[in-house]
Design a protein around this motif. Sequence first.
Motif, PDB file in Angstrom:
ATOM      1  N   ILE A  35       9.283  16.341  10.330  1.00 33.47           N
ATOM      2  CA  ILE A  35       9.377  15.402  11.452  1.00 33.47           C
ATOM      3  C   ILE A  35       8.623  15.944  12.665  1.00 33.47           C
ATOM      4  O   ILE A  35       7.873  15.214  13.332  1.00 33.47           O
ATOM      5  CB  ILE A  35      10.861  15.145  11.803  1.00 33.47           C
ATOM      6  CG1 ILE A  35      11.536  14.367  10.669  1.00 33.47           C
ATOM      7  CG2 ILE A  35      10.980  14.388  13.112  1.00 33.47           C
ATOM      8  CD1 ILE A  35      13.034  14.242  10.823  1.00 33.47           C
ATOM      9  N   ILE A  36       8.804  17.237  12.934  1.00 34.85           N
ATOM     10  CA  ILE A  36       8.093  17.846  14.069  1.00 34.85           C
ATOM     11  C   ILE A  36       6.588  17.758  13.854  1.00 34.85           C
ATOM     12  O   ILE A  36       5.819  17.487  14.785  1.00 34.85           O
ATOM     13  CB  ILE A  36       8.531  19.315  14.243  1.00 34.85           C
ATOM     14  CG1 ILE A  36       9.993  19.376  14.704  1.00 34.85           C
ATOM     15  CG2 ILE A  36       7.614  20.036  15.250  1.00 34.85           C
ATOM     16  CD1 ILE A  36      10.550  20.778  14.783  1.00 34.85           C
ATOM     17  N   GLY A  37       6.164  17.976  12.605  1.00 33.60           N
ATOM     18  CA  GLY A  37       4.742  17.900  12.305  1.00 33.60           C
ATOM     19  C   GLY A  37       4.161  16.526  12.562  1.00 33.60           C
ATOM     20  O   GLY A  37       3.032  16.383  13.059  1.00 33.60           O
ATOM     21  N   PHE A  38       4.924  15.472  12.267  1.00 37.78           N
ATOM     22  CA  PHE A  38       4.438  14.105  12.503  1.00 37.78           C
ATOM     23  C   PHE A  38       4.528  13.724  13.981  1.00 37.78           C
ATOM     24  O   PHE A  38       3.719  12.941  14.473  1.00 37.78           O
ATOM     25  CB  PHE A  38       5.235  13.110  11.657  1.00 37.78           C
ATOM     26  CG  PHE A  38       4.775  13.051  10.236  1.00 37.78           C
ATOM     27  CD1 PHE A  38       3.509  12.550   9.922  1.00 37.78           C
ATOM     28  CD2 PHE A  38       5.575  13.516   9.210  1.00 37.78           C
ATOM     29  CE1 PHE A  38       3.064  12.503   8.603  1.00 37.78           C
ATOM     30  CE2 PHE A  38       5.145  13.470   7.887  1.00 37.78           C
ATOM     31  CZ  PHE A  38       3.884  12.968   7.589  1.00 37.78           C
ATOM     32  N   LEU A  39       5.543  14.265  14.683  1.00 37.06           N
ATOM     33  CA  LEU A  39       5.685  13.940  16.100  1.00 37.06           C
ATOM     34  C   LEU A  39       4.644  14.644  16.959  1.00 37.06           C
ATOM     35  O   LEU A  39       4.316  14.173  18.046  1.00 37.06           O
ATOM     36  CB  LEU A  39       7.098  14.319  16.584  1.00 37.06           C
ATOM     37  CG  LEU A  39       8.249  13.485  16.018  1.00 37.06           C
ATOM     38  CD1 LEU A  39       9.584  14.009  16.539  1.00 37.06           C
ATOM     39  CD2 LEU A  39       8.063  12.007  16.384  1.00 37.06           C
ATOM     40  N   VAL A  40       4.187  15.800  16.480  1.00 34.54           N
ATOM     41  CA  VAL A  40       3.185  16.558  17.228  1.00 34.54           C
ATOM     42  C   VAL A  40       1.930  16.657  16.372  1.00 34.54           C
ATOM     43  O   VAL A  40       1.647  17.702  15.779  1.00 34.54           O
ATOM     44  CB  VAL A  40       3.699  17.972  17.596  1.00 34.54           C
ATOM     45  CG1 VAL A  40       2.712  18.671  18.512  1.00 34.54           C
ATOM     46  CG2 VAL A  40       5.074  17.895  18.221  1.00 34.54           C
ATOM     47  N   PRO A  41       1.163  15.584  16.270  1.00 35.30           N
ATOM     48  CA  PRO A  41      -0.040  15.617  15.441  1.00 35.30           C
ATOM     49  C   PRO A  41      -1.047  16.625  15.969  1.00 35.30           C
ATOM     50  O   PRO A  41      -1.233  16.767  17.174  1.00 35.30           O
ATOM     51  CB  PRO A  41      -0.569  14.180  15.548  1.00 35.30           C
ATOM     52  CG  PRO A  41      -0.010  13.652  16.801  1.00 35.30           C
ATOM     53  CD  PRO A  41       1.323  14.303  16.990  1.00 35.30           C
ATOM     54  N   SER A  42      -1.653  17.345  15.051  1.00 33.51           N
ATOM     55  CA  SER A  42      -2.597  18.383  15.450  1.00 33.51           C
ATOM     56  C   SER A  42      -3.647  18.544  14.360  1.00 33.51           C
ATOM     57  O   SER A  42      -3.398  18.294  13.190  1.00 33.51           O
ATOM     58  CB  SER A  42      -1.853  19.711  15.671  1.00 33.51           C
ATOM     59  OG  SER A  42      -2.780  20.755  15.880  1.00 33.51           O
ATOM     60  N   GLN A  43      -4.836  18.928  14.791  1.00 37.29           N
ATOM     61  CA  GLN A  43      -5.911  19.183  13.836  1.00 37.29           C
ATOM     62  C   GLN A  43      -5.814  20.594  13.259  1.00 37.29           C
ATOM     63  O   GLN A  43      -6.557  20.948  12.353  1.00 37.29           O
ATOM     64  CB  GLN A  43      -7.267  19.013  14.532  1.00 37.29           C
ATOM     65  CG  GLN A  43      -7.517  17.594  15.028  1.00 37.29           C
ATOM     66  CD  GLN A  43      -7.459  16.562  13.908  1.00 37.29           C
ATOM     67  OE1 GLN A  43      -7.990  16.765  12.822  1.00 37.29           O
ATOM     68  NE2 GLN A  43      -6.773  15.442  14.177  1.00 37.29           N
ATOM     69  N   VAL A  44      -4.903  21.382  13.840  1.00 42.78           N
ATOM     70  CA  VAL A  44      -4.712  22.758  13.378  1.00 42.78           C
ATOM     71  C   VAL A  44      -3.563  22.790  12.369  1.00 42.78           C
ATOM     72  O   VAL A  44      -2.552  22.104  12.550  1.00 42.78           O
ATOM     73  CB  VAL A  44      -4.394  23.696  14.567  1.00 42.78           C
ATOM     74  CG1 VAL A  44      -4.221  25.134  14.083  1.00 42.78           C
ATOM     75  CG2 VAL A  44      -5.488  23.595  15.617  1.00 42.78           C
ATOM     76  N   ALA A  45      -3.718  23.580  11.316  1.00 45.63           N
ATOM     77  CA  ALA A  45      -2.663  23.700  10.314  1.00 45.63           C
ATOM     78  C   ALA A  45      -1.387  24.262  10.927  1.00 45.63           C
ATOM     79  O   ALA A  45      -1.425  25.138  11.791  1.00 45.63           O
ATOM     80  CB  ALA A  45      -3.140  24.603   9.183  1.00 45.63           C
ATOM     81  N   ILE A  46      -0.256  23.720  10.470  1.00 42.93           N
ATOM     82  CA  ILE A  46       1.048  24.150  10.989  1.00 42.93           C
ATOM     83  C   ILE A  46       1.713  25.059   9.955  1.00 42.93           C
ATOM     84  O   ILE A  46       1.944  24.636   8.817  1.00 42.93           O
ATOM     85  CB  ILE A  46       1.952  22.935  11.275  1.00 42.93           C
ATOM     86  CG1 ILE A  46       1.253  21.979  12.244  1.00 42.93           C
ATOM     87  CG2 ILE A  46       3.295  23.384  11.825  1.00 42.93           C
ATOM     88  CD1 ILE A  46       1.990  20.659  12.414  1.00 42.93           C
ATOM     89  N   TYR A  47       2.032  26.278  10.353  1.00 39.98           N
ATOM     90  CA  TYR A  47       2.688  27.230   9.453  1.00 39.98           C
ATOM     91  C   TYR A  47       4.131  27.431   9.912  1.00 39.98           C
ATOM     92  O   TYR A  47       4.382  27.648  11.098  1.00 39.98           O
ATOM     93  CB  TYR A  47       1.952  28.562   9.451  1.00 39.98           C
ATOM     94  CG  TYR A  47       0.566  28.485   8.861  1.00 39.98           C
ATOM     95  CD1 TYR A  47       0.364  28.639   7.493  1.00 39.98           C
ATOM     96  CD2 TYR A  47      -0.544  28.240   9.676  1.00 39.98           C
ATOM     97  CE1 TYR A  47      -0.909  28.559   6.954  1.00 39.98           C
ATOM     98  CE2 TYR A  47      -1.821  28.144   9.149  1.00 39.98           C
ATOM     99  CZ  TYR A  47      -1.992  28.308   7.780  1.00 39.98           C
ATOM    100  OH  TYR A  47      -3.253  28.214   7.235  1.00 39.98           O
ATOM    101  N   THR A  48       5.045  27.353   8.993  1.00 36.90           N
ATOM    102  CA  THR A  48       6.462  27.545   9.322  1.00 36.90           C
ATOM    103  C   THR A  48       7.114  28.465   8.283  1.00 36.90           C
ATOM    104  O   THR A  48       6.720  28.456   7.119  1.00 36.90           O
ATOM    105  CB  THR A  48       7.209  26.195   9.352  1.00 36.90           C
ATOM    106  OG1 THR A  48       8.611  26.446   9.453  1.00 36.90           O
ATOM    107  CG2 THR A  48       6.939  25.401   8.099  1.00 36.90           C
ATOM    108  N   GLY A  49       8.070  29.222   8.734  1.00 33.26           N
ATOM    109  CA  GLY A  49       8.773  30.127   7.819  1.00 33.26           C
ATOM    110  C   GLY A  49      10.101  29.577   7.354  1.00 33.26           C
ATOM    111  O   GLY A  49      10.975  30.328   6.907  1.00 33.26           O
TER     112      GLY A  49
END
Length: 228
Positions: A35-49
């Motif tokens: 959900i956070i990934g869709f709410l904060v669109p970014s061209q940079v890859a999102i890495y989460t642990g």
Amino acid sequence: MNRISGVLTLHFRDKWSWIYIPAIILFSSFAVNLIIGFLVPSQVAIYTGGVSSIFIYLFVAGIIVVAKTFPFAVGMSIRRVDYFIGTVVIGAISSFVFSLLIFLMGQLENQSNGWGNRLHFFYFPYVNDGTLVEQFGMYMILFLHLFFLGFLIASFAKRFGRKGMFISSMAFLLIGSIAVYLIHFFELWGNIFSWFVDKTAVQISFWLLPLVLFYLLASFLLLRRTSV
């Protein structure tokens, strides 16, 4: 064989510990990150642990399984060796299921370009380098390592109680401090980091296999002499 089946039945009755809670932990963390990934669109890859939560849970499960079931099993006249084998089997089954789940979700995530949003929750560079068999094997070894490490800690605590845990903790702290001091004194940090850099994640995971065998042997010897 029937006695071991009885131990497996004992564990499988606790569906919350083996199915519901880990599923809630894993997928709730994934949903939040998605959900956070869709709410904060970014061209940079999102890495989460966030996926580490399921690894931590299996480590904790290895600890609590002894406290929850060992006294009851012994009270039901189940032999310690049967309890040990049955619990090892349930640990191996859980490790296999979670490994398969994360592996499949990782492949799906990779094929969908991070669920269409470049999110890396299950699939990571370096960690997922290697063949499909190597990736699955790495997850399996890591889950087995964590579960049986927790199993060993719980078996030790059951055998020696709080006093034994306190003394062993102080001993590990002392040994660890001496080891860090010697590594620093002989300037070995560079060699250690170079060793890790030269290895793949799969190759490093293979070094955990001797530890898994040690955990199993030590846990068996401890439970065999543990009173309830």
